[in-house]
Design an enzyme around this catalytic site. Structure first.
Site: not given
Ligand code: PXP
Length: 241
Positions: A9-10, A18, A45, A49-50, A100, A151, A191, A212-213
Site C-alpha cells: 500500500d505505502h 504527487r 480503501r 488514498r493509496h 491505518t 488474521e 505493526g 507492510g509499513h
Molecule cells: N493486516 C491488515 C489487516 C492491515 O490493515 C495492515 C495495514 O494495511 C497490515 C496487515 C499491515 O500492517 P503494517 O503496514 O503495519 O505492516
C-alpha cells in the site's frame, strides 16, 4: 515455512503524494516476489488514498504468487473483488479518519453484513479471511461463517513493551490455538517489523504474516528485493530452530 505476505500500500502512498505514476506498486510487487514474498497484499480503501482501481486490476493479472485484497464489507468494493478475483479477500473494518486499520472486524455485532460479504466472495471462488482482535467470541463467530482464515490483529502487541507486550502475546497465542482448533488458517499482521516479528512468527500455529509499513520503509533505503529477502531470512530461522 511461514508464508510472507508483503503489503505494498505505502508504495502507492508515495505515488499518490504527487498523483503521478511512480513509484508503481506493480513494479514493487514484482521485486517483492523476487525477494521471496509468498503473497502480495493491497488494500482498496473507499477513499482511494493509496491503492487505485487500476492497481487492483493489474496486480491480480500480473502477480504470480497469491494476491490478497484487503477490503471493507462494502458492496461496491466487493463488486470489484468479485470481478477481478484475487486469491484471498481479507475483510477489515474501515474508518474514514483512521491513519491505518485500527481494530478488528466486529463479527458478533455486525454479523449480517459480514455474512453477506463472506458469501458473495466465496461464491466468486475467493478464499476469505477476517481481520480480528484476539477475542474468543469473534473467532467463534468467524468459524460459524465458514471463513478460511483469521488474521489476528497484532497492533496492540506491536505498540506495547515489557509485561504488557507479553500479555498481548499470550492473547495472540490463545486465539491462535482457538483458530487452528476450529479448522481455520492462522494469519497475523499489523505493526510487525524486523525487531518484533519473531515471537509472533514463532507461535506454533502460525501460517502467514502480512507485513507492510516496515518492509516498504526499509525498501526505501535498501530496495524492495533486499528488504523482503531480509524479512524472509528472519522467518526462515524461526522454524529452523
Ligand atoms: N493486516 C491488515 C489487516 C492491515 O490493515 C495492515 C495495514 O494495511 C497490515 C496487515 C499491515 O500492517 P503494517 O503496514 O503495519 O505492516
Amino acid at each position: 515455512m511461514i508464508e510472507l505476505g508483503v503489503n505494498i500500500d505505502h508504495v502507492a502512498t508515495v505515488r499518490q503524494a504527487r498523483r503521478t505514476y511512480e513509484p508503481d506498486p506493480v513494479v514493487a510487487a514484482a521485486l517483492a516476489e523476487q525477494g521471496g514474498a509468498d503473497g502480495i497484499t493491497f488494500h482498496l480503501r473507499e477513499d482511494r488514498r493509496h491503492i487505485q482501481d487500476r492497481d487492483v486490476e493489474v496486480l491480480i493479472k500480473t502477480v504470480t504468487v497469491k494476491t490478497n485484497l484487503e477490503l471493507a464489507c462494502d458492496e461496491a468494493t466487493i463488486d470489484i473483488a468479485c470481478r477481478h478475483r484475487p486469491t484471498w479477500a481479507l475483510l477489515v473494518p474501515e474508518g474514514r479518519q483512521e491513519v491505518t486499520t485500527e481494530g478488528g472486524l466486529d463479527v458478533t455485532g455486525g454479523r449480517d453484513r459480514v455474512e453477506r460479504s463472506v458469501k458473495r466472495l466465496k461464491d466468486a471462488g475467493i478464499l476469505v479471511s477476517l481481520f480480528l482482535d484476539p477475542e474468543a467470541p469473534q473467532i467463534e463467530a468467524a468459524a460459524e461463517l465458514g471463513v478460511d482464515a483469521v488474521e489476528l490483529h497484532t497492533g496492540p502487541y506491536a505498540n506495547t513493551t515489557g509485561p504488557e507486550r507479553d500479555a498481548q502475546l499470550q492473547r495472540l497465542a490463545a486465539a491462535g490455538q482457538q483458530i487452528r482448533t476450529a479448522g481455520m488458517r492462522l494469519h497475523a499482521g499489523h505493526g510487525l517489523n524486523y525487531v518484533n516479528v519473531r515471537p509472533v512468527a514463532a507461535l506454533p500455529e502460525m501460517v502467514e504474516l502480512n507485513i507492510g509499513h516496515a518492509i516498504v520503509s526499509r525498501a526505501v533505503m535498501v530496495g524492495m528485493r533486499e528488504a523482503v529477502a531480509e524479512m524472509r531470512r528472519i522467518l526462515d530461522l524461526i522454524r529452523a530452530v
